[in-house]
Motif scaffolding. Structure first.
Motif, mmCIF file in Angstrom:
data_model
loop_
_atom_site.group_PDB
_atom_site.id
_atom_site.type_symbol
_atom_site.label_atom_id
_atom_site.label_comp_id
_atom_site.label_asym_id
_atom_site.label_seq_id
_atom_site.Cartn_x
_atom_site.Cartn_y
_atom_site.Cartn_z
ATOM 1 N N GLN A 47 45.910 29.910 40.702
ATOM 2 C CA GLN A 47 45.720 30.223 42.119
ATOM 3 C C GLN A 47 45.441 31.707 42.317
ATOM 4 O OE1 GLN A 47 48.625 28.453 44.733
ATOM 5 N NE2 GLN A 47 48.172 29.870 46.403
ATOM 6 N N LEU A 48 46.124 32.537 41.544
ATOM 7 C CA LEU A 48 45.882 33.979 41.638
ATOM 8 C C LEU A 48 44.437 34.294 41.271
ATOM 9 C CD1 LEU A 48 49.158 35.296 39.985
ATOM 10 C CD2 LEU A 48 48.463 35.691 42.345
ATOM 11 N N TRP A 49 44.020 33.729 40.150
ATOM 12 C CA TRP A 49 42.670 34.032 39.668
ATOM 13 C C TRP A 49 41.609 33.460 40.610
ATOM 14 C CZ3 TRP A 49 39.408 36.903 37.428
ATOM 15 C CH2 TRP A 49 38.156 36.408 37.050
ATOM 16 N N MET A 50 41.833 32.217 41.049
ATOM 17 C CA MET A 50 40.866 31.594 41.944
ATOM 18 C C MET A 50 40.785 32.364 43.263
ATOM 19 S SD MET A 50 39.566 29.087 40.348
ATOM 20 C CE MET A 50 38.878 27.907 41.500
ATOM 21 N N SER A 52 31.622 35.553 29.178
ATOM 22 C CA SER A 52 31.807 34.640 30.309
ATOM 23 C C SER A 52 32.952 35.131 31.184
ATOM 24 C CB SER A 52 32.103 33.220 29.837
ATOM 25 O OG SER A 52 33.479 33.110 29.542
ATOM 26 N N ASN A 53 33.050 34.505 32.370
ATOM 27 C CA ASN A 53 34.099 34.911 33.297
ATOM 28 C C ASN A 53 35.496 34.573 32.798
ATOM 29 O OD1 ASN A 53 32.423 36.097 35.045
ATOM 30 N ND2 ASN A 53 32.562 34.534 36.658
ATOM 31 N N SER A 54 35.561 33.663 31.831
ATOM 32 C CA SER A 54 36.898 33.338 31.336
ATOM 33 C C SER A 54 37.504 34.539 30.609
ATOM 34 C CB SER A 54 36.840 32.122 30.417
ATOM 35 O OG SER A 54 36.052 32.432 29.289
ATOM 36 N N ILE A 55 36.634 35.399 30.078
ATOM 37 C CA ILE A 55 37.142 36.623 29.454
ATOM 38 C C ILE A 55 37.751 37.532 30.531
ATOM 39 C CG2 ILE A 55 36.530 38.626 28.047
ATOM 40 C CD1 ILE A 55 36.121 36.044 26.562
ATOM 41 N N VAL A 56 37.051 37.607 31.669
ATOM 42 C CA VAL A 56 37.583 38.425 32.763
ATOM 43 C C VAL A 56 38.908 37.849 33.234
ATOM 44 C CG1 VAL A 56 37.068 39.474 34.990
ATOM 45 C CG2 VAL A 56 35.204 38.834 33.457
ATOM 46 N N GLU A 57 38.949 36.525 33.334
ATOM 47 C CA GLU A 57 40.190 35.890 33.765
ATOM 48 C C GLU A 57 41.327 36.220 32.811
ATOM 49 O OE1 GLU A 57 39.979 31.631 34.125
ATOM 50 O OE2 GLU A 57 42.109 31.442 34.562
ATOM 51 N N ALA A 58 41.019 36.144 31.519
ATOM 52 C CA ALA A 58 42.065 36.440 30.540
ATOM 53 C C ALA A 58 42.531 37.884 30.677
ATOM 54 C CB ALA A 58 41.545 36.184 29.132
ATOM 55 N N HIS A 59 41.575 38.784 30.889
ATOM 56 C CA HIS A 59 41.929 40.188 31.040
ATOM 57 C C HIS A 59 42.770 40.393 32.306
ATOM 58 C CE1 HIS A 59 41.599 44.477 31.658
ATOM 59 N NE2 HIS A 59 41.108 44.236 32.860
ATOM 60 N N PHE A 60 42.342 39.746 33.398
ATOM 61 C CA PHE A 60 43.043 39.867 34.674
ATOM 62 C C PHE A 60 44.480 39.342 34.551
ATOM 63 C CE2 PHE A 60 44.146 37.662 38.705
ATOM 64 C CZ PHE A 60 44.236 38.769 39.530
ATOM 65 N N MET A 61 44.615 38.184 33.935
ATOM 66 C CA MET A 61 45.948 37.602 33.835
ATOM 67 C C MET A 61 46.835 38.426 32.927
ATOM 68 S SD MET A 61 46.081 35.298 35.977
ATOM 69 C CE MET A 61 47.824 35.142 35.636
ATOM 70 N N LYS A 75 39.606 34.716 48.270
ATOM 71 C CA LYS A 75 40.510 34.044 49.211
ATOM 72 C C LYS A 75 41.778 34.877 49.321
ATOM 73 C CE LYS A 75 38.177 30.234 49.803
ATOM 74 N NZ LYS A 75 37.334 30.211 50.989
ATOM 75 N N PHE A 76 41.829 35.656 50.376
ATOM 76 C CA PHE A 76 42.966 36.544 50.572
ATOM 77 C C PHE A 76 44.274 35.747 50.687
ATOM 78 C CE2 PHE A 76 45.721 38.654 53.747
ATOM 79 C CZ PHE A 76 46.003 39.820 53.061
ATOM 80 N N ASP A 77 44.260 34.726 51.556
ATOM 81 C CA ASP A 77 45.497 33.965 51.794
ATOM 82 C C ASP A 77 45.960 33.244 50.546
ATOM 83 O OD1 ASP A 77 45.501 34.759 54.411
ATOM 84 O OD2 ASP A 77 44.330 33.034 55.080
ATOM 85 N N GLN A 78 44.986 32.651 49.873
ATOM 86 C CA GLN A 78 45.320 31.913 48.662
ATOM 87 C C GLN A 78 45.941 32.840 47.621
ATOM 88 O OE1 GLN A 78 41.874 30.056 47.001
ATOM 89 N NE2 GLN A 78 42.973 29.121 45.305
ATOM 90 N N PHE A 79 45.350 34.006 47.485
ATOM 91 C CA PHE A 79 45.862 34.948 46.506
ATOM 92 C C PHE A 79 47.245 35.444 46.899
ATOM 93 C CE2 PHE A 79 46.538 39.314 45.110
ATOM 94 C CZ PHE A 79 46.398 39.164 43.745
#
Lengths: 1200, 275
Positions: free
Chosen positions: B152-155, B117-126, B161-165
């Motif tokens: 917010q970084l992940w979202m 799932s994408n939560s794995i990607v999120e965990a890897h990204f963070m 969302k460039f600005d949000q990131f």
């Protein structure tokens, strides 16, 4: 922070200054003397020369020190000869002062000293309270003393006129000797300390100067002010013992050290009595060891005892000048000096370096650590053998050119002196006027001064040096006496100066010889000139050497490059730094190169911007985009743009009565709108009688977001055109300041996105400022001034720019100046953002720290009662005994907070004497009852009195503004230009905060800050100025009348004379604005006046025509657009004060326009439309002009 | 002259046109059409391929579907590398669009990590962001952030969302001026022909004698072969986001402007195309 100077004297008596932005000590080149001690203020530096005279160095400023002398010519009418100078025996003098009591013939006016010069001859003043008089300047009355009028009446028996003459202080930036008093002082001075400038602002530039004589007496210099920098006389202030050293702080602290090692404190120093009334004694910090040195600031006292230990006095302030106890500090120092902001400098007894106390803040006055200022002196950077050679050759010249018969070069003589004495050079000057100085500081303990000192032992030579002639003259005299024996042309005095100043430049660039370690007048010059290389140097130094005839050939060996300077004295009284200042004094050159490379990496508009690597990246990225995306635009995006929602809890000032704050949910939904612009909707969800409701606003309809920070709530207002009409914005409050700024930044970006507004304000931008100092900018469309249907003013979109200003002015070339509440002048850097805008909403490379200072005022009110006199017990119906100006709100000293969390207190409460109407000695103003008009003296009918207390607070923020030091301004104006005009240098005029009229030179597109000020003389202070598109300059003087400046042109930027233009009847003007041809003024009663009859041949016009009332400010644009800030504009929901208004129907043939259109407000204080040179589209002639694209977008307005 | 912020925008909005085709060995009910998509260079395959999956599932029977994975010319594509890195490493200098083969069977366990799932990607990204910040600021910045800031970084990345990131990411890019840069530069150097996944070592942005380190300095120390010696034919391209920055580019600037959202500077060293 403006550039300011730290002053120091080395052990050889040479004076150096160190700039707060500098990285090396600059030798004070025009000194022809050695100094024992110096004491600095921001505007000047005082010193005791080795001839024991007091010298003053007034720092050059674009504002001259100028003094107006005036005298009155009185005449009486007699039936035979009409008015004549024959007066009655009971009459006043024929020439007198204004009161008539003082005899004042013109011949009695003498220049106070040789440092002054007359500006011109006497002339008649033809201005009576703003009204021009007849040509001769006579004013008439029935008898002396009386009220004078400008018109001669049948019963006018006497007349008088005022003559004016200006004198100017000319010895700027040089050490000018203070002429010794007629009654010669019994003994020479050994210590000097100036301060006291914070005691009172009146008279301007007032200083207290204290001095100690060798016999231990204390003297106070009377009468020092801006107009009299030298002061008038010395007054003895008898101390209880023999004083050896004295220190005077910026405020009312004065401490001195007694010979036995005790300290004494001057008490009773006040505005009315700057000399104080009595001495109090304080024990030495250490019972066994006496104090030897003391230094005081505003709230601090530091002392040094004879064992070089450093002490800090606890609990010192102006209520308790003696403080409460001593704390021993780290470090061993020989002297200490406290400068501005209670910052501390000291000279270490170990290495004789100047140390700066780091971390001194108002909450931690004792600071943290000592940090050495280890930077080179000028000319010390490198030691080239070439210069040594040139010295040798100079020495050859010298040996053949000894000319003065009485000069003997005797290098051995001084070896008898103990090394410790060399700090004070006059030991070796047994001249007639000098004496042996017994140094009172610990110079006897000075460790490592080499005894090899060039000596001059000629009595005649010395007497020349220490004679009363000015130093400059001395060298000139000697030089002119010396035969020009060399083949080179001997330059005269002036040329020599030029050359030596050239040599400064060379030295900093290429490095000069090591500084000679001891020198007298002419040696000094010789050595400076030795610093240069090449033929010029040779010719100069040889000639001055020949005139001096003493020179030590061995000197270049004495101090190598590694030898650091040995300091004897330091004074920070003029050095404006605080614990946050970025100083380059401690960093070595390695670090600076490092710093630069860092800057080039992180700032974008730097030379590195053009670096090849950066260009490569930009090019390749755009190439990549082309390669990878251009042909595939039809592909689907992997991530669909979705709605992004930000939510939060807020409070909302509800729309219905009773109005109050209620909790709401606040949400911003953003989505991609048409044409790729982001758009959004703002929702406010609230409960209305248990029912869930919401209010919304489209982001693309929001016209402005205004922060309304006050001391209790973090609120901001959201306006739409509809809400502007109602004068009722959506007001919301965030929980914390941070949250508020988060929301503001987000909403602001969102609003700009939805309107496609990015980056810096355009050159045409309209700038405005709120009463809180927030800066807003609006991009005008060409439809804004369109006829007959302009864009309604309430539809203008305003975005905030970081910074804090009271006033802003611009022109269509994009030159923007601002003035802060503290009168600091700022120039726009071309950036945007700053303040709470961060990251992407702000430019990075041109945002700077900005500070502003303003005063908060509260009033102390008292009522008289027959028993106890004035008391703080009022009637039950009275106002609060401590209140705001209106008396409606209670404001106590302890309860009053700074205006918002952004502001912090920087001073204590103090009585404010500068209230209009005047005050008595304690600051009281009297009136028959509250509320009333107050006067500054008590009469029998006065039952109440009040006085104003002021406390200063400071704000620190960031914004695209850079300071233009050093002159504080109160008004500024920039030439408005037509859209396509190309102007090389842009005329900028300003008024200093003291009312001087100034013309800025060198303002161009590349250097919007300009280079220097040109002072334009006026007979009275001014308060407003404006320059029109054809360089027509109008000003308003303090007396409320207007002036027109004649003959202003590109070649003659300051014009030649003022034409006096009376104000409208019984009105005092306060502001003027000049457009292309229109001239508008506003008076103190809020009336707006148009100048009739202005033509190119008669630019002064003929009369004033009333246009409107309730006007606070006016701004006339380059196309004669008329915009004002209006008081009292009625909206459908509320009344607003301080509203932006636009005059409709202004046309070339109808410059006065027809009606007002109301824009953003209230709370607005200032607007400038002087950058908007966009010609409106001519709708009536569509076939002949091309409508601009923006105008095409504007929907055709419906006829009313 | 363009602003440095434009670089951030260009980097963020970099897209690779991609053609997804189903592996011919997959069992389908009818023929699967290719699917064309613009993939964000800075994102990860599982985050942006929902549409691809949906597209191919339409022609497949549910029982034939296992975990989806991608392959390019025989090389399984590691989902935990940013898409741009995969492209630069394997497919730079090829004709666009990039042809990726989609598999639903025979998951290459030895080459790829599972990604349920994408939560794995999120965990890897963070965890990448945290690792980068530990190098840059001893983790001080990322630890000071709140949970919602991390989100917010992940979202921002997930929703493009460039600005949000960047509203959040700029905090990770700050450093004290007096330091002249980060503590260490978070970088990874990828090579095509190596068993090692990538090179990652400690490297400071500023040399001990206060000179700014450049990209060339980094490569000289980490991968000298990548540099072309005098008189030699150029053998390798050094690619970051598909471009070849000059070797004198300051490393600190690169790290601030050309890092991926995971805050690492991903550098691909690929052989110069032979044609």
């Amino acid at each position: 922070m403006p550039v300011s100077l730290l002053w120091a004297v080395d052990v050889y008596g040479r004076v150096y200054s160190l700039s707060t932005v500098g990285q090396q000590w600059e030798h004070c080149r025009n000194t022809h003397l050695e100094f024992k001690r110096v004491t600095a203020a921001q505007q000047c530096c005082w010193g005791i020369g080795c001839d024991n005279s007091i010298y003053l160095n007034v720092h050059a400023s674009d504002l001259p020190v100028r003094y107006q002398e005036d005298t009155y010519e009185n005449q009486r009418w007699n039936p035979v000869g009409g008015f004549s100078e024959r007066l009655l025996p009971s009459d006043r003098w024929q020439w007198s002062d204004i009161t008539g009591l003082q005899h004042q013939p013109m011949a009695s006016f003498q220049l106070p000293s040789s440092s002054w010069e007359w500006e011109g001859d006497w002339f008649v003043d033809e201005n009576l309270d703003g009204e021009p008089t007849e040509k001769e300047g006579w004013t008439y009355a029935m008898d002396f003393p009386a009220t004078y009028t400008k018109d001669k009446k049948w019963n006018s028996c006497v007349r008088r006129r005022r003559w004016l003459r200006y004198r100017r202080y000319k010895d700027m930036d040089t050490w000018a000797k203070i002429p010794s008093q007629q009654t010669a002082l019994p003994d020479p001075f050994s210590d000097i300390s100036c301060g006291g400038w914070e005691i009172s602002e009146e008279p301007r530039g007032r200083l207290s100067l204290w001095a100690v004589s060798l016999q231990g007496k204390v003297w106070f210099r009377e009468g020092i002010s801006h107009h009299n920098p030298e002061g008038s006389s010395w007054v003895e202030v008898p101390p209880p013992g023999e004083v050896v050293q004295i220190s005077c702080g910026p405020g009312d602290l004065v401490w001195a050290v007694l010979w036995e090692g005790h300290l004494i404190v001057r008490e009773g120093i006040s505005r009315d009595c700057p000399r104080g009334t009595s001495w109090a004694e304080v024990e030495s910090p250490s019972p066994q060891v006496g104090a030897i040195h003391v230094a005081v600031g505003v709230n601090v006292v530091w002392a040094v005892t004879k064992d070089n230990k450093v002490w800090f006095r606890r609990g010192v302030n102006s209520h308790n000048p003696c403080g409460s106890g001593w704390i021993n500090m780290v470090g061993e120092m020989i002297m200490i000096n406290v400068g501005l902001n209670d910052q501390v400098w000291a000279i270490s007894c170990e290495d004789r370096l100047v140390y700066f106390r780091q971390g001194v803040t108002s909450s931690e006055l004792s600071g943290k650590t000592w940090k050495a200022i280890s930077i080179p002196r000028d000319g010390e950077r490198s030691h080239s053998s070439a210069s040594a050679n040139s010295q040798h050759s100079a020495g050859c010249f010298f040996s053949s050119e000894v000319r003065a018969p009485s000069v003997v070069s005797d290098a051995e003589l001084d070896l008898e002196h103990p090394p410790g004495d060399v700090a004070i050079s006059n030991v070796t000057f047994p001249g007639p006027d000098s004496f042996v100085d017994a140094p009172t500081n610990s110079s006897s303990s000075q460790p490592c001064v080499k005894p090899n000192i060039p000596k001059v032992t000629s009595d005649s030579f010395i007497s020349e040096l220490v004679s009363d002639r000015k130093p400059a003259k001395t060298s000139g005299g000697v030089e002119s006496a010396s035969p020009a024996v060399l083949e080179e042309v001997v330059p005269d005095e002036g040329e020599a100066d030029v050359l030596s100043s050239n040599s400064d430049v060379t030295i900093t660039g290429s490095g000069g010889p090591p500084d000679p370690q001891w020198s007298n007048v002419d040696l000094e010059e010789a050595q400076i000139q030795n610093g240069q290389t090449g033929a010029v140097a040779d010719s100069v130094d040889s000639c001055s050497l020949s005139s001096v005839a003493t020179y030590s050939l061995a000197m270049e060996d004495q101090y190598g490059v590694d030898e650091h300077p040995l300091w004897a004295w330091v004074s920070g009284g003029g050095c404006s730094v605080d614990s946050h200042s970025q100083l380059n004094w401690f960093s070595c050159s390695l670090n600076t190169s490092m710093l630069q490379s860092v800057q080039s990496m992180s700032l974008s508009m730097t030379p590195a911007q053009t670096a090849a690597w950066r260009k490569q990246i930009f090019e390749q990225l755009s190439e990549r985009s082309k390669r990878e995306m251009d042909n595939f635009r039809h592909y689907e995006q992997a991530i669909e743009q979705s709605v992004w929602v930000k939510k939060g809890a807020m409070q909302w000032w509800r729309d219905w009565k009773p109005h109050k704050w209620m909790d709401v949910h606040f949400a911003l939904e953003q989505f991609s709108g048409a044409e790729g612009h982001k758009d959004g909707i703002l929702f406010i969800y609230y409960n209305y009688y248990e029912e869930k409701k919401y209010l919304h606003a489209f982001i693309n309809e929001v016209t402005i977001l205004v922060p309304v920070l006050n001391d209790s709530k973090h609120t901001f207002a959201i306006y739409t055109p509809e809400r502007t009409k109602q004068r009722w914005p959506i007001r919301v409050a965030a929980g914390t300041e941070l949250e508020m700024y988060d929301w503001l930044a987000l909403l602001s970006v969102s609003c700009c996105d939805s309107r496609g507004i990015y980056g810096s304000p355009s050159k045409q931008a309209i700038w405005s400022i709120t009463c809180k100092g927030d800066i807003f900018v609006s991009e005008p469309s060409s439809a804004l001034e369109a006829m007959p249907y302009p864009t309604p003013c309430d539809q203008m979109f305003w975005r905030q720019v970081g910074g804090h200003l009271r006033l802003v002015e611009c022109n269509s070339l994009g030159i923007v100046w601002g003035i802060g509440f503290d009168h600091t002048a700022w120039v726009h850097t071309g950036g945007y953002g700053g303040g709470f805008f961060q990251g992407l909403a702000s430019s990075t490379d041109n945002i700077y720290t900005q500070t502003d200072v303003k005063s908060v005022y509260i009033y102390e009110n008292q009522r008289w009662n027959p028993v106890t006199g004035y008391t703080n017990r009022g009637l039950p119906t009275d106002r609060y005994m401590w209140s705001d100006a209106s008396g409606l709100r209670e404001c106590t000293k302890t309860g009053t907070k700074p205006p918002s969390p952004q502001w912090t207190w920087v001073s204590d409460w103090a009585v404010d004497y500068s209230v209009s109407g005047g005050t008595d000695r304690e600051g009281w103003q009297y009136a028959a009852d509250f509320p009333a008009s107050y006067h500054g003296f008590k009469t029998i009918k006065d039952f109440v009195r009040r006085r104003r207390w002021a406390r200063r607070c400071k704000l620190t923020t960031t914004g695209p503004w850079q300071e233009i030091p050093p002159i504080p301004l109160s008004d500024v104006t920039i030439l408005p230009c037509a859209a396509q005009s190309s102007v090389d240098t842009v005329p900028v005029w300003a008024i200093s905060n003291k009312g001087d009229v100034l013309c800025r030179l060198g303002v161009t597109l590349l250097t919007p800050a300009g280079t220097s000020w040109l002072h334009v003389g006026t007979d009275q202070p001014f308060k407003s100025i404006s320059v029109g598109a054809a360089s027509q300059v109008w000003g308003v003087a303090r007396d409320g009348s207007a002036f027109y400046r004649g003959s202003v042109s590109g070649l003659n930027p300051a014009g030649d004379c003022w034409y006096h233009i009376p104000s409208p009847a019984k009105q005092k003007l306060k502001q003027v604005s000049v457009g292309r041809t229109s001239v508008y003024t506003v008076d103190e009663n809020g009336n707006l006046w148009y100048r009739q009859g202005v033509t190119p041949s008669y630019p002064q016009g003929s009369s004033w025509e009333h246009i409107s009332n309730n006007v606070r400010k006016v701004s006339v644009g380059p196309l004669d657009q008329l915009w004002i800030i209006a008081d009292k504009v009625q909206g459908s929901h509320s009344l607003s004060c301080g509203t932006v208004c636009h005059r409709l129907g202004v046309q070339p043939m109808e410059p006065k326009g027809q009606s007002w259109d109301y824009g953003i407000g209230g709370g607005w204080d200032h607007i400038t439309v002087r950058g908007n040179s966009m010609e409106p589209p001519r709708i009536c002639l569509p076939s002949m002009t091309e409508p601009s694209p923006r105008a095409a977008h504007t929907p055709p307005p419906t006829a009313p | 002259m363009a602003d440095d912020k434009d670089v951030l925008r260009d980097v963020w909005f970099g897209r690779i046109p991609t053609c997804f085709t189903l592996n011919p060995d997959e069992v389908t009910e009818r023929e699967a059409e290719a699917y064309y998509l613009l993939l964000p260079r800075v994102s990860y395959l599982p985050v942006v391929t929902d549409k691809v999956k949906k597209h191919f599932l339409k022609v497949m029977r549910p029982e034939d579907v296992e975990e989806m994975w991608f392959e390019y010319e025989g090389t399984p594509l590691k989902w935990h590398y940013p898409i741009g890195v995969l492209f630069d490493l394997h497919a730079s200098n090829t004709v666009l669009p990039w042809n990726i083969t989609v598999h639903f069977k025979n998951f290459p366990d030895q080459d790829l990590l599972h990604c349920p799932s994408n939560s794995i990607v999120e965990a890897h990204f963070m965890s990448s962001i945290k690792e980068a910040d530990s190098l840059k600021h001893k983790s001080q910045v990322v630890n000071d952030m709140q949970k919602k800031d991390h989100k917010q970084l992940w979202m921002g990345l997930q929703n493009d969302k460039f600005d949000q990131f960047w509203a959040m990411n700029r905090k990770l890019m700050e450093y004290p001026t007096e330091d002249g840069g980060f503590r260490y530069i978070p970088f990874r150097i990828y090579q095509t022909l190596s068993d090692r996944p990538f090179i990652q070592k400690l490297f400071r942005p500023v040399s001990p004698d206060c000179n700014a380190h450049t990209l060339g300095d980094l490569l000289k120390e980490m991968y000298p072969d990548a540099l072309t010696n005098d008189g030699e034919q150029k053998r390798y391209q050094v690619l970051i986001h598909g471009i070849e920055p000059l070797l004198e580019t300051p490393l600190q600037w690169l790290s601030e402007h050309l890092s991926h959202p995971d805050n690492f500077l991903h550098i691909c060293v690929v052989p110069v195309p032979t044609d």
